[in-house]
Design an enzyme around this catalytic site. Sequence first.
Site, PDB file in Angstrom:
ATOM      1  N   TYR A 113      -9.665 -11.258  -6.022  1.00 18.54           N
ATOM      2  CA  TYR A 113      -8.900 -11.052  -7.248  1.00 18.54           C
ATOM      3  C   TYR A 113      -9.070 -12.200  -8.231  1.00 18.54           C
ATOM      4  CZ  TYR A 113      -6.520  -7.252  -4.861  1.00 18.54           C
ATOM      5  OH  TYR A 113      -6.242  -6.088  -4.206  1.00 18.54           O
ATOM      6  N   HIS A 172      -4.657   2.539  -5.066  1.00 19.87           N
ATOM      7  CA  HIS A 172      -4.424   1.104  -4.940  1.00 19.87           C
ATOM      8  C   HIS A 172      -4.145   0.417  -6.283  1.00 19.87           C
ATOM      9  CE1 HIS A 172      -4.808   0.663  -0.781  1.00 19.87           C
ATOM     10  NE2 HIS A 172      -5.631  -0.364  -0.701  1.00 19.87           N
ATOM     11  N   LYS A 199      -1.381  -3.316   8.161  1.00 14.99           N
ATOM     12  CA  LYS A 199      -2.468  -3.053   9.096  1.00 14.99           C
ATOM     13  C   LYS A 199      -2.301  -3.906  10.346  1.00 14.99           C
ATOM     14  CE  LYS A 199      -5.888  -1.720   5.602  1.00 14.99           C
ATOM     15  NZ  LYS A 199      -7.218  -2.022   5.010  1.00 14.99           N
ATOM     16  N   ARG A 237      -1.158  -1.950  -6.470  1.00 15.55           N
ATOM     17  CA  ARG A 237      -1.388  -3.095  -5.575  1.00 15.55           C
ATOM     18  C   ARG A 237      -2.354  -4.091  -6.227  1.00 15.55           C
ATOM     19  NH1 ARG A 237      -1.197  -4.767  -0.189  1.00 15.55           N
ATOM     20  NH2 ARG A 237      -3.134  -5.499   0.765  1.00 15.55           N
ATOM     21  N   HIS A 265      -2.873  -9.874   3.597  1.00 13.06           N
ATOM     22  CA  HIS A 265      -4.282 -10.045   3.960  1.00 13.06           C
ATOM     23  C   HIS A 265      -4.394 -11.012   5.128  1.00 13.06           C
ATOM     24  CE1 HIS A 265      -5.852  -8.823  -0.294  1.00 13.06           C
ATOM     25  NE2 HIS A 265      -5.640  -7.789   0.484  1.00 13.06           N
ATOM     26  N   ARG A 300       0.853  -1.184   0.000  1.00  9.79           N
ATOM     27  CA  ARG A 300       0.000   0.000   0.000  1.00  9.79           C
ATOM     28  C   ARG A 300       0.890   1.236   0.000  1.00  9.79           C
ATOM     29  NH1 ARG A 300      -1.859  -3.616   3.883  1.00  9.79           N
ATOM     30  NH2 ARG A 300      -3.986  -4.414   3.559  1.00  9.79           N
TER      31      ARG A 300
END
Length: 311
Positions: free
Chosen positions: A290, A255, A183, A258, A281, A157
């Site tokens: 995706y 994004h 994150k 990414r 993730h 990111r």
Amino acid sequence: MSASRPSDVLEAFLAHLAVERGASAHTIAAYHRDLTRYTGYLATLGRADLEDVTALDVERYLEVLRTGSDGAAPLAASSAGRAVVAVRGLHRFAHVEGTTSDDPAAQVRPPATGKRLPKAVSVGEVEALLEAASATEGVVGLRDRALLELLYSTGARISEAVSLAVDDLDLDADTPLVRVTGKGRRTRVVPLGTHAVRALDAYLVRARPTLAARGRSQGAVFLGVRGAPLSRQSAWAVLQDAAERAGLAAHVSPHTLRHSFATHLLAGGADVRVVQELLGHASVTTTQLYTHVTVQTLREVYASAHPRALG
């Protein structure tokens, strides 16, 4: 059980939201708008008392929201879902307050909104974007190319890229790596491709020392023209400027690289769980979004290439 006119319960509910729950004026206005439409719907059914409303009434109201059969504009699933949440809140309030003996909306669920497919650009468009990043001469051009090469090489990111410290890079290893903090402060290690290593090395040797001499770098990899760590907004501007020069401005978001990283890996045969780890993730379910993109690509290739796919 006392009579409970929908309009009276609505006013009491809005007062409860404002006084007891501290809801904002914007939230109150949205609830008022959604529930006024609902009470109008109940009036057309002859439901003068909220006690008389059934679960079927509430379920059919969801159909009304989606079709606009009450004369108002039909709503998308997300907006209809918000309206159903308001209706559920109204009935729950009436039941808890003892105004009604039952909650007919308790089992009615908002419509599924579905997940929006991520947008990616083609490999050729990524290459054009990266070339455009080098258009600026001097240290800034070297920095911009290194930043975008890293974003596409790692799937990081933008916020993760600008948070990188020089110590997070290992360009001299047999397999060059970068340590990315995502994150929840979760750290992952991601390989760096040859092109990214080359661009980063050029930036670190020929450009970053000049930028660092202008201010306090705090050990950050990517620096602004005054020597301070590059901000997320400035990094986004780098991407946008390169996209405009490459003629891709309409297709590029923060994004984009990414999404393109993930899509191109899966299209090339990468395992979805490997891509999950590379993206950071927490759940493979997020990454599997995706796979819908690559399946669509397969459909398009099949339709254009198979002799009996069409007709």
